[in-house]
Motif scaffolding. Structure first.
Motif, PDB file in Angstrom:
ATOM      1  N   VAL A  12     126.574 -19.510  15.056  1.00 53.94           N
ATOM      2  CA  VAL A  12     126.265 -20.818  14.479  1.00 53.94           C
ATOM      3  C   VAL A  12     127.454 -21.235  13.615  1.00 53.94           C
ATOM      4  O   VAL A  12     127.847 -20.511  12.701  1.00 53.94           O
ATOM      5  CB  VAL A  12     124.982 -20.764  13.640  1.00 53.94           C
ATOM      6  CG1 VAL A  12     124.707 -22.119  12.987  1.00 53.94           C
ATOM      7  CG2 VAL A  12     123.787 -20.332  14.487  1.00 53.94           C
ATOM      8  N   VAL A  13     128.037 -22.406  13.941  1.00 52.28           N
ATOM      9  CA  VAL A  13     129.218 -22.854  13.192  1.00 52.28           C
ATOM     10  C   VAL A  13     128.932 -24.085  12.333  1.00 52.28           C
ATOM     11  O   VAL A  13     129.725 -24.426  11.460  1.00 52.28           O
ATOM     12  CB  VAL A  13     130.429 -23.121  14.130  1.00 52.28           C
ATOM     13  CG1 VAL A  13     130.888 -21.834  14.781  1.00 52.28           C
ATOM     14  CG2 VAL A  13     130.111 -24.179  15.173  1.00 52.28           C
ATOM     15  N   ALA A  14     127.812 -24.773  12.581  1.00 54.44           N
ATOM     16  CA  ALA A  14     127.446 -25.922  11.750  1.00 54.44           C
ATOM     17  C   ALA A  14     125.941 -26.157  11.859  1.00 54.44           C
ATOM     18  O   ALA A  14     125.334 -25.898  12.907  1.00 54.44           O
ATOM     19  CB  ALA A  14     128.203 -27.175  12.172  1.00 54.44           C
ATOM     20  N   VAL A  76     125.151 -20.712   8.681  1.00 54.29           N
ATOM     21  CA  VAL A  76     126.451 -20.740   9.356  1.00 54.29           C
ATOM     22  C   VAL A  76     126.987 -19.312   9.414  1.00 54.29           C
ATOM     23  O   VAL A  76     126.945 -18.585   8.424  1.00 54.29           O
ATOM     24  CB  VAL A  76     127.433 -21.685   8.622  1.00 54.29           C
ATOM     25  CG1 VAL A  76     128.845 -21.533   9.172  1.00 54.29           C
ATOM     26  CG2 VAL A  76     126.958 -23.134   8.743  1.00 54.29           C
ATOM     27  N   GLY A  77     127.428 -18.913  10.587  1.00 58.82           N
ATOM     28  CA  GLY A  77     127.922 -17.555  10.797  1.00 58.82           C
ATOM     29  C   GLY A  77     126.910 -16.643  11.467  1.00 58.82           C
ATOM     30  O   GLY A  77     127.267 -15.549  11.909  1.00 58.82           O
ATOM     31  N   ALA A  78     125.638 -17.074  11.554  1.00 57.05           N
ATOM     32  CA  ALA A  78     124.599 -16.245  12.166  1.00 57.05           C
ATOM     33  C   ALA A  78     124.925 -15.959  13.630  1.00 57.05           C
ATOM     34  O   ALA A  78     125.393 -16.836  14.364  1.00 57.05           O
ATOM     35  CB  ALA A  78     123.240 -16.933  12.067  1.00 57.05           C
ATOM     36  N   LYS A  79     124.670 -14.717  14.041  1.00 51.23           N
ATOM     37  CA  LYS A  79     124.830 -14.335  15.449  1.00 51.23           C
ATOM     38  C   LYS A  79     123.525 -14.600  16.178  1.00 51.23           C
ATOM     39  O   LYS A  79     122.449 -14.235  15.693  1.00 51.23           O
ATOM     40  CB  LYS A  79     125.185 -12.852  15.558  1.00 51.23           C
ATOM     41  CG  LYS A  79     126.552 -12.506  15.020  1.00 51.23           C
ATOM     42  CD  LYS A  79     126.817 -11.011  15.186  1.00 51.23           C
ATOM     43  CE  LYS A  79     128.182 -10.637  14.657  1.00 51.23           C
ATOM     44  NZ  LYS A  79     128.430  -9.181  14.797  1.00 51.23           N
ATOM     45  N   VAL A  80     123.627 -15.233  17.359  1.00 52.42           N
ATOM     46  CA  VAL A  80     122.454 -15.664  18.109  1.00 52.42           C
ATOM     47  C   VAL A  80     122.517 -15.114  19.530  1.00 52.42           C
ATOM     48  O   VAL A  80     123.543 -15.243  20.207  1.00 52.42           O
ATOM     49  CB  VAL A  80     122.380 -17.214  18.152  1.00 52.42           C
ATOM     50  CG1 VAL A  80     121.146 -17.671  18.898  1.00 52.42           C
ATOM     51  CG2 VAL A  80     122.416 -17.795  16.754  1.00 52.42           C
ATOM     52  N   ASN A  81     121.410 -14.517  19.995  1.00 48.16           N
ATOM     53  CA  ASN A  81     121.318 -14.057  21.382  1.00 48.16           C
ATOM     54  C   ASN A  81     121.168 -15.264  22.302  1.00 48.16           C
ATOM     55  O   ASN A  81     120.298 -16.109  22.079  1.00 48.16           O
ATOM     56  CB  ASN A  81     120.105 -13.139  21.564  1.00 48.16           C
ATOM     57  CG  ASN A  81     120.230 -11.840  20.818  1.00 48.16           C
ATOM     58  OD1 ASN A  81     121.330 -11.342  20.603  1.00 48.16           O
ATOM     59  ND2 ASN A  81     119.104 -11.271  20.411  1.00 48.16           N
ATOM     60  N   LEU A  82     122.002 -15.338  23.341  1.00 47.66           N
ATOM     61  CA  LEU A  82     121.980 -16.480  24.266  1.00 47.66           C
ATOM     62  C   LEU A  82     121.682 -16.033  25.696  1.00 47.66           C
ATOM     63  O   LEU A  82     122.210 -15.015  26.154  1.00 47.66           O
ATOM     64  CB  LEU A  82     123.326 -17.202  24.262  1.00 47.66           C
ATOM     65  CG  LEU A  82     123.801 -17.771  22.923  1.00 47.66           C
ATOM     66  CD1 LEU A  82     125.176 -18.402  23.087  1.00 47.66           C
ATOM     67  CD2 LEU A  82     122.801 -18.764  22.360  1.00 47.66           C
TER      68      LEU A  82
END
Length: 195
Positions: A12-14, A76-82
């Motif tokens: 997540v960047v924004a 912001v910065g959170a890692k997300v499973n895609l």
């Protein structure tokens, strides 16, 4: 439909609030393969791509989604499973996942098993798990190890630990759950028979 096999981690960047909605801008290695109006599972939550720019894309979460998932806690910065939708005719490596989060759970313990990890989660939702049955945690298709009312555990191999956001979990981490669809229909039918 999804399979619960995570393709990549996004970041997540924004985050932009728009009335009761929230727009999340996500950076990922698969952005160049996405298109507007495509469904992508984010920590198991199906969201629609509404904008693409370079190596980032934007998805929007409405209040209902924010209330029932862990998306409202993203920073912001959170890692997300895609995971992108499954292709019709392709192998189903995980299990049938809708991308509809049923509830959230809280990680209550992480146990290092010297080569694998055991995670235990507590949840407050009227749906049972079944030992050796399927569960989706933050979009990851997993097999239930221990199963009790409102409590279950899963074990993670090193590949899953490294290539999903499981390596960020610690006691207190809130995760998204999607219960097995067949189990949900069976539970509903049994409930209707009692009425």
């Amino acid at each position: 439909m999804f399979t619960g096999i995570i393709e990549t981690l996004g970041r997540v960047v924004a985050i932009e609030k728009d009335q009761s909605n929230v727009h999340f801008t996500v950076e990922s290695t698969i952005t160049h393969e996405l298109k507007i109006d495509q469904s992508v599972a984010h920590n198991g939550c199906c969201l629609t791509v509404v904008k693409i720019e370079g190596d980032t894309y934007v998805v929007t979460a409405i209040q209902e989604t924010l209330d029932k998932t862990n998306l409202g806690e993203w920073e912001v910065g959170a890692k997300v499973n895609l995971e992108r939708c499954m292709l019709l005719g392709a192998r189903l490596d995980g299990h049938m996942v809708q991308g509809h989060v049923d509830t959230t759970a809280t990680c209550i313990s992480v146990e290092d098993l010297d080569g694998s990890w055991k995670y235990t989660f507590r949840y407050d939702f009227d749906q049972p798990t079944v030992a050796k049955g399927s569960i989706t945690v933050n979009g990851v298709s997993l097999t239930v190890v221990d199963s009790e009312k409102g409590l279950f555990s899963v074990c993670i191999i090193p590949y899953t630990h490294e290539h999903t956001n499981f390596h960020t979990f610690q006691p207190g981490t809130k995760v998204n759950l999607e219960f097995d669809i067949i189990g949900k229909y069976v539970a509903r039918l049994m409930e209707m028979q009692k009425a």
